[in-house]
Design a protein around this motif. Structure first.
Motif, short mmCIF file in Angstrom:
data_model
loop_
_atom_site.label_atom_id
_atom_site.label_comp_id
_atom_site.label_asym_id
_atom_site.label_seq_id
_atom_site.Cartn_x
_atom_site.Cartn_y
_atom_site.Cartn_z
N SER A 84 39.34 28.02 23.88
CA SER A 84 40.58 28.81 23.82
C SER A 84 40.77 29.51 25.16
CB SER A 84 40.49 29.83 22.68
OG SER A 84 40.26 29.14 21.47
N GLY A 85 41.27 28.76 26.11
CA GLY A 85 41.42 29.26 27.48
C GLY A 85 40.10 29.18 28.23
N SER A 86 40.16 29.32 29.55
CA SER A 86 38.89 29.28 30.29
C SER A 86 38.16 30.60 30.15
CB SER A 86 39.09 28.89 31.76
OG SER A 86 40.13 29.61 32.34
N GLN A 87 38.88 31.64 29.72
CA GLN A 87 38.21 32.92 29.44
C GLN A 87 37.14 32.71 28.37
OE1 GLN A 87 38.95 35.68 31.18
NE2 GLN A 87 37.53 37.00 30.10
N GLN A 88 37.50 32.00 27.31
CA GLN A 88 36.50 31.75 26.26
C GLN A 88 35.41 30.78 26.74
OE1 GLN A 88 37.15 29.17 22.81
NE2 GLN A 88 36.57 30.89 21.50
N SER A 108 35.75 39.43 43.01
CA SER A 108 35.81 38.33 42.05
C SER A 108 36.79 38.65 40.91
CB SER A 108 34.42 38.06 41.47
OG SER A 108 34.44 36.93 40.62
N TYR A 109 36.94 37.68 40.02
CA TYR A 109 37.89 37.78 38.89
C TYR A 109 37.43 38.84 37.90
CZ TYR A 109 39.96 36.27 34.42
OH TYR A 109 40.58 36.23 33.21
N LEU A 110 38.34 39.77 37.63
CA LEU A 110 38.03 40.93 36.80
C LEU A 110 37.61 40.54 35.37
CD1 LEU A 110 38.20 43.94 37.37
CD2 LEU A 110 40.49 43.93 36.42
N LEU A 150 31.36 30.99 40.59
CA LEU A 150 32.22 30.90 41.77
C LEU A 150 33.60 30.35 41.41
CD1 LEU A 150 29.68 29.18 44.26
CD2 LEU A 150 30.03 31.63 43.91
N ILE A 151 34.58 30.75 42.23
CA ILE A 151 35.97 30.26 42.06
C ILE A 151 36.39 29.64 43.40
CG2 ILE A 151 38.30 30.89 41.27
CD1 ILE A 151 36.99 33.66 40.41
N PRO A 152 35.96 28.41 43.70
CA PRO A 152 36.14 27.88 45.05
C PRO A 152 37.56 27.46 45.42
CG PRO A 152 34.33 26.82 43.87
CD PRO A 152 35.12 27.56 42.86
N ALA A 185 37.79 26.93 37.73
CA ALA A 185 38.80 26.25 38.56
C ALA A 185 40.19 26.20 37.93
CB ALA A 185 38.30 24.85 38.87
N PRO A 186 40.70 27.38 37.47
CA PRO A 186 42.02 27.30 36.83
C PRO A 186 43.17 27.03 37.81
CG PRO A 186 41.34 29.60 37.02
CD PRO A 186 40.18 28.76 37.49
N TYR A 187 42.90 27.20 39.13
CA TYR A 187 43.98 27.01 40.12
C TYR A 187 43.88 25.70 40.87
CZ TYR A 187 44.17 31.96 39.10
OH TYR A 187 44.25 33.15 38.43
N PHE A 213 44.87 24.98 31.01
CA PHE A 213 46.30 24.61 31.09
C PHE A 213 47.18 25.85 31.25
CE2 PHE A 213 44.47 20.92 28.84
CZ PHE A 213 44.92 19.92 29.69
N SER A 214 46.55 27.03 31.43
CA SER A 214 47.33 28.27 31.51
C SER A 214 48.25 28.32 32.73
CB SER A 214 46.41 29.49 31.55
OG SER A 214 45.79 29.65 30.31
N LYS A 215 47.78 27.78 33.85
CA LYS A 215 48.59 27.85 35.07
C LYS A 215 49.40 26.59 35.29
CE LYS A 215 46.17 31.57 35.74
NZ LYS A 215 45.08 32.03 34.87
N THR A 216 49.11 25.54 34.54
CA THR A 216 49.82 24.29 34.76
C THR A 216 50.85 23.99 33.66
OG1 THR A 216 48.03 23.17 33.62
CG2 THR A 216 47.93 23.21 36.03
N1 PMP Z 1 39.41 32.46 35.47
C1 PMP Z 1 40.18 32.95 36.46
C2 PMP Z 1 39.68 32.93 37.85
C3 PMP Z 1 41.44 33.47 36.16
O1 PMP Z 1 42.20 33.94 37.15
C4 PMP Z 1 41.90 33.46 34.81
C5 PMP Z 1 43.24 34.00 34.39
N2 PMP Z 1 43.87 34.85 35.19
C6 PMP Z 1 41.05 32.94 33.83
C7 PMP Z 1 39.82 32.45 34.20
C8 PMP Z 1 41.45 32.91 32.38
O2 PMP Z 1 42.41 31.97 32.15
P1 PMP Z 1 42.76 31.35 30.73
O3 PMP Z 1 44.18 31.69 30.48
O4 PMP Z 1 42.53 29.88 30.87
O5 PMP Z 1 41.84 31.96 29.72
#
Ligand code: PMP
Length: 369
Positions: A84-88, A108-110, A150-152, A185-187, A213-216
């Motif tokens: 459920s999102g990359s957060q999960q 880094s990402y909060l 990492l978020i390369p 790698a969401p971006y 798929f959140s950003k695409t």
């Molecule tokens: N990782 C990074 C680096 C993000 O910037 C974000 C969203 N801002 C997420 C994960 C979470 O994205 P998602 O909507 O896929 O849960």
């Protein structure tokens, strides 16, 4: 646990505020018609509303695996877990690996930093430079932690993308120390020049590659995934099951339908890249013209411009908020360390008029200080 400062800023805004604060994609680019058509089509069957497998919809896992393979990173559907999102995705991984320490970029990402805190994991921050993470400190840190996040690609918050050499060295370090890489790698699809192969593709058995798929497509669908070896994925399934049984099936079916239509997704991705590139160009031109003392590295993709300056950006934010424009101070992305001189700007969710006006208002706030 500390609340997200970004969410607090957003609570102080109203419909007239110009916001460069949230990391929001441009909703005018959401493929509403394609999603509506797919929703109609998949809702012909009641089956899409039934409970389903924890690992995710098979057709979607297959499509994601194919897209990795097409780009030279050989992947089978069994190496994909839908989340459920990359957060999960990150949460599932952290719960299962039970590490006490992790090497991270600074800043880094909060959302990840908060997850580390929640899971009782101590972060070892390594400076992020123009071409990627600072390698000497990274090597020392990974020798100790055996785990890196990492978020390369077009990093959040800095927009930085790792050079090829830096990617190679990171992969080598992970291998040498028998460590594990979590590559978020969401971006990665939002490149302005060319697609850059992931670090995980060099170390497929010691990495988790996270996609979304959140950003695409659209963040409200809440669909992301983990690409990892079967061995690494297997223990995650029990945690995924406990957390929510499975990811929203309707969303997965809609995405699977969307991705199956020839060319639709490719053309959609290209239109996002074109639009974000021109927004970024406009944003940086406006900065150069109106606030030349702001220094930044021009992003090659993604959603953020990151500024370094020598003024107190928290004081600037106070003023700017009164003038009707908001942004996020970079200090929010640094965990414990004190940083008051950096700013993250999001450029994707504003029109040219808003960008132009917003930057003028910040320039005015700067004068007033
Ligand atoms: N990782 C990074 C680096 C993000 O910037 C974000 C969203 N801002 C997420 C994960 C979470 O994205 P998602 O909507 O896929 O849960």
């Amino acid at each position: 646990m500390k609340r997200s400062f970004i969410r607090e800023i957003l609570e102080h805004t109203n419909s007239n505020t110009i916001s460069f604060a949230g990391g929001l994609p441009d909703e005018k680019l959401f493929p509403l018609e394609g999603i509506r058509d797919c929703a109609n089509s998949v809702l012909q069957s009641a089956k899409v509303l039934q409970y389903a497998k924890s690992s995710g919809l098979e057709s979607l896992r297959e499509l994601i695996a194919q897209s990795y393979t097409k780009r030279g990173f050989k992947t089978s559907p069994e190496e994909i877990l839908i989340t459920s999102g990359s957060q999960q995705a990150l949460d599932v991984i952290l719960r299962s690996i039970k590490s006490k320490n992790i090497t991270v970029e600074a800043p880094s990402y909060l959302g990840a930093m908060n997850l580390f805190t929640l899971n009782g994991i101590k972060t070892e921050a390594v400076e992020l430079k123009k071409n990627g993470i600072e390698l000497n400190s990274f090597k020392q840190s990974v020798a100790n932690t055996k785990l890196a996040y990492l978020i390369p690609d077009f990093q959040n918050p800095t927009g930085i993308s790792y050079s090829q050499e830096c990617r190679d060295m990171v992969a080598e370090t992970i291998k040498k120390h028998n460590a594990i890489l979590v590559e978020d790698a969401p971006y990665s699809e939002l490149y302005f020049e060319k697609f850059i192969p992931s670090i995980s593709s060099k170390i497929p058995n010691s990495s988790y590659h996270l996609g979304s798929f959140s950003k695409t497509l659209a963040p409200a669908l809440r669909v992301g995934w983990i690409r990892a070896s079967r061995e690494l994925l297997k223990p995650l399934l029990a945690y995924k099951e406990v957390m929510d049984l499975h990811t929203n099936m309707l969303s997965q079916e809609i995405i699977s339908c969307f991705l199956s239509k020839p060319k639709l997704y490719d053309e959609h991705l290209q239109s996002i890249r074109n639009s974000y590139k021109s927004k970024m160009e406009f944003f940086t031109q406006e900065l150069d013209k109106k606030i030349p003392e702001f220094k930044y590295i021009k992003p090659k993709g993604g959603m953020f411009v990151y500024v370094k300056t020598d003024i107190d950006v928290y004081k600037l934010l106070d003023r700017a908020m009164q003038n009707g424009v908001v942004f996020v101070p970079g200090g929010e992305f640094y965990g414990d360390s004190e940083n008051r001189s950096e700013i993250r700007f999001n450029y994707t969710n504003s029109t040219q008029e808003q960008i132009s006006k917003g930057i003028s208002l910040i320039a005015n706030a700067l004068q007033e200080l």
